[in-house]
Write a protein that holds these residues in place. Structure first.
Motif, PDB file in Angstrom:
ATOM      1  N   ARG A  34       0.842  -1.207   0.000  1.00 33.11           N
ATOM      2  CA  ARG A  34       0.000   0.000   0.000  1.00 33.11           C
ATOM      3  C   ARG A  34       0.871   1.248   0.000  1.00 33.11           C
ATOM      4  O   ARG A  34       1.817   1.370   0.770  1.00 33.11           O
ATOM      5  N   ASP A  35       0.563   2.179  -0.907  1.00 41.25           N
ATOM      6  CA  ASP A  35       1.282   3.444  -1.059  1.00 41.25           C
ATOM      7  C   ASP A  35       2.733   3.232  -1.484  1.00 41.25           C
ATOM      8  O   ASP A  35       3.587   4.060  -1.222  1.00 41.25           O
ATOM      9  N   GLN A 120       2.204 -10.255   6.589  1.00 37.62           N
ATOM     10  CA  GLN A 120       0.767 -10.034   6.598  1.00 37.62           C
ATOM     11  C   GLN A 120       0.125 -10.974   5.581  1.00 37.62           C
ATOM     12  O   GLN A 120       0.819 -11.594   4.757  1.00 37.62           O
ATOM     13  N   GLU A 140      -3.440  -5.711  -2.819  1.00 36.79           N
ATOM     14  CA  GLU A 140      -2.755  -4.664  -2.061  1.00 36.79           C
ATOM     15  C   GLU A 140      -2.519  -5.139  -0.638  1.00 36.79           C
ATOM     16  O   GLU A 140      -3.436  -5.599   0.031  1.00 36.79           O
ATOM     17  N   PRO A 142      -1.334  -3.985   3.106  1.00 37.74           N
ATOM     18  CA  PRO A 142      -1.021  -2.867   3.991  1.00 37.74           C
ATOM     19  C   PRO A 142       0.119  -3.223   4.936  1.00 37.74           C
ATOM     20  O   PRO A 142       0.509  -4.380   5.069  1.00 37.74           O
ATOM     21  N   GLY A 143       0.641  -2.203   5.616  1.00 32.91           N
ATOM     22  CA  GLY A 143       1.637  -2.450   6.645  1.00 32.91           C
ATOM     23  C   GLY A 143       2.962  -1.774   6.378  1.00 32.91           C
ATOM     24  O   GLY A 143       3.208  -1.201   5.309  1.00 32.91           O
ATOM     25  N   PRO A 171       8.371   0.678   3.736  1.00 31.50           N
ATOM     26  CA  PRO A 171       7.133   0.076   3.241  1.00 31.50           C
ATOM     27  C   PRO A 171       7.330  -1.432   3.060  1.00 31.50           C
ATOM     28  O   PRO A 171       8.457  -1.939   3.141  1.00 31.50           O
ATOM     29  N   TYR A 234       4.031   4.164  12.268  1.00 34.81           N
ATOM     30  CA  TYR A 234       2.652   4.421  11.842  1.00 34.81           C
ATOM     31  C   TYR A 234       2.624   5.590  10.864  1.00 34.81           C
ATOM     32  O   TYR A 234       3.255   6.621  11.095  1.00 34.81           O
ATOM     33  N   THR A 238      -1.932   6.845   5.463  1.00 31.97           N
ATOM     34  CA  THR A 238      -2.372   5.597   4.822  1.00 31.97           C
ATOM     35  C   THR A 238      -2.885   4.555   5.814  1.00 31.97           C
ATOM     36  O   THR A 238      -3.543   3.596   5.419  1.00 31.97           O
ATOM     37  N   ASN A 240      -0.868   2.637   7.300  1.00 34.77           N
ATOM     38  CA  ASN A 240       0.156   1.594   7.339  1.00 34.77           C
ATOM     39  C   ASN A 240       0.835   1.568   8.707  1.00 34.77           C
ATOM     40  O   ASN A 240       1.223   2.619   9.240  1.00 34.77           O
ATOM     41  N   THR A 241       0.994   0.364   9.253  1.00 31.42           N
ATOM     42  CA  THR A 241       1.547   0.193  10.591  1.00 31.42           C
ATOM     43  C   THR A 241       2.451  -1.027  10.620  1.00 31.42           C
ATOM     44  O   THR A 241       2.194  -2.023   9.944  1.00 31.42           O
TER      45      THR A 241
END
Length: 251
Positions: A34-35, A120, A140, A142-143, A171, A234, A238, A240-241
């Motif tokens: 993501r991103d 993930q 996609e 995330p994270g 990322p 964090y 977005t 994202n974590t």
């Protein structure tokens, strides 16, 4: 004897008929952070499993490998309706299924395999029809990938002590967090949550060191005990974590 031969002949005929009806059907899967860009070989790849949702049968399984993709295309170019993202050697998993009838499948992606603490899982279900290829299916993920670099786990230090806490943050694709690139450090809140003997003490921010993807701070640990350091990053833009942990014992 004749009966056995008849059964064998029947099985051969059935198998031949089955194979004759089965139609090769191609599915190409990419997993994008993501991103950011695609998760590929540089991060250990992503395990992709294609499974029949009704029977549970695993139809294909393999690792998405390749590059993180075309930076200009992914991060700069406005996307048209049918823009193809899996170009060149961009990371992907390709499977060819021999299908006799339409099947509803679940496609599960788990990774990055090279960073276990950050792994993930994302999935999607879709129908697949014999002979109707799916040439680009992008999931996609995330994270963020957070890796505790210092102190090393179970460090034994004589107290009172000042302990340097260092962590890398990227990322999921491993792309660089740096003011010169698309992922500026200012976008990320990075901090360490400190527990002593199981009890929460405080949260201390980590700051960007000036070295790509590296954040750090110094903790004062005056009392004896077993400390757990939970480092998180964090991105409020977005969501994202990412999290990693390490420990230190002050004697």
């Amino acid at each position: 004897m004749r009966k056995g031969m008849a059964i064998m002949v029947g099985l051969v005929v059935w198998l031949a008929a089955t194979l004759a009806w089965a139609v090769p059907t191609r599915i190409v899967v990419g997993v994008r952070a993501r991103d950011a860009k695609f998760i590929g070989t540089s991060m250990g790849g992503v395990l992709v499993t294609i499974q029949d949702t009704e029977t549970g049968e695993v139809l294909a399984r393999g690792i998405a490998r390749g590059s993180t993709g075309d930076t200009r295309l992914l991060m700069k170019t406005p996307k048209g309706r049918y823009t193809q993202l899996l170009v060149g050697n961009t990371a992907r998993f390709e499977a060819v299924l021999d299908l006799e009838e339409p099947r509803r499948v679940r496609i599960v992606a788990r990774g990055p395999l090279g960073q276990i603490q950050a792994m993930q899982e994302v999935s999607v279900t879709t129908w697949v029809v014999p002979g109707k290829d799916i040439n680009e299916l992008v999931l996609e993920m995330p994270g963020l990938v957070v890796r505790a670099l210092s102190p090393v786990p179970h460090s034994m230090i004589k107290g009172p002590a000042r302990v340097e806490v260092r962590a890398s943050v990227t990322p999921m694709c491993g792309c660089p967090v740096d003011p010169r690139f698309f992922w500026p450090p200012k976008n990320y809140e990075v901090a360490v949550m400190v527990r002593r003997n199981g009890r929460f003490l405080k949260t201390v921010p980590l700051t960007f060191t000036g070295k790509t993807s590296l954040f750090a701070t110094t903790l004062d640990l005056p009392e004896k005990g077993a400390y757990e350091l939970i480092i998180y990053a964090y991105d409020k833009l977005t969501g994202n974590t990412g999290v990693d942990r390490t420990t230190v014992v002050i004697r």
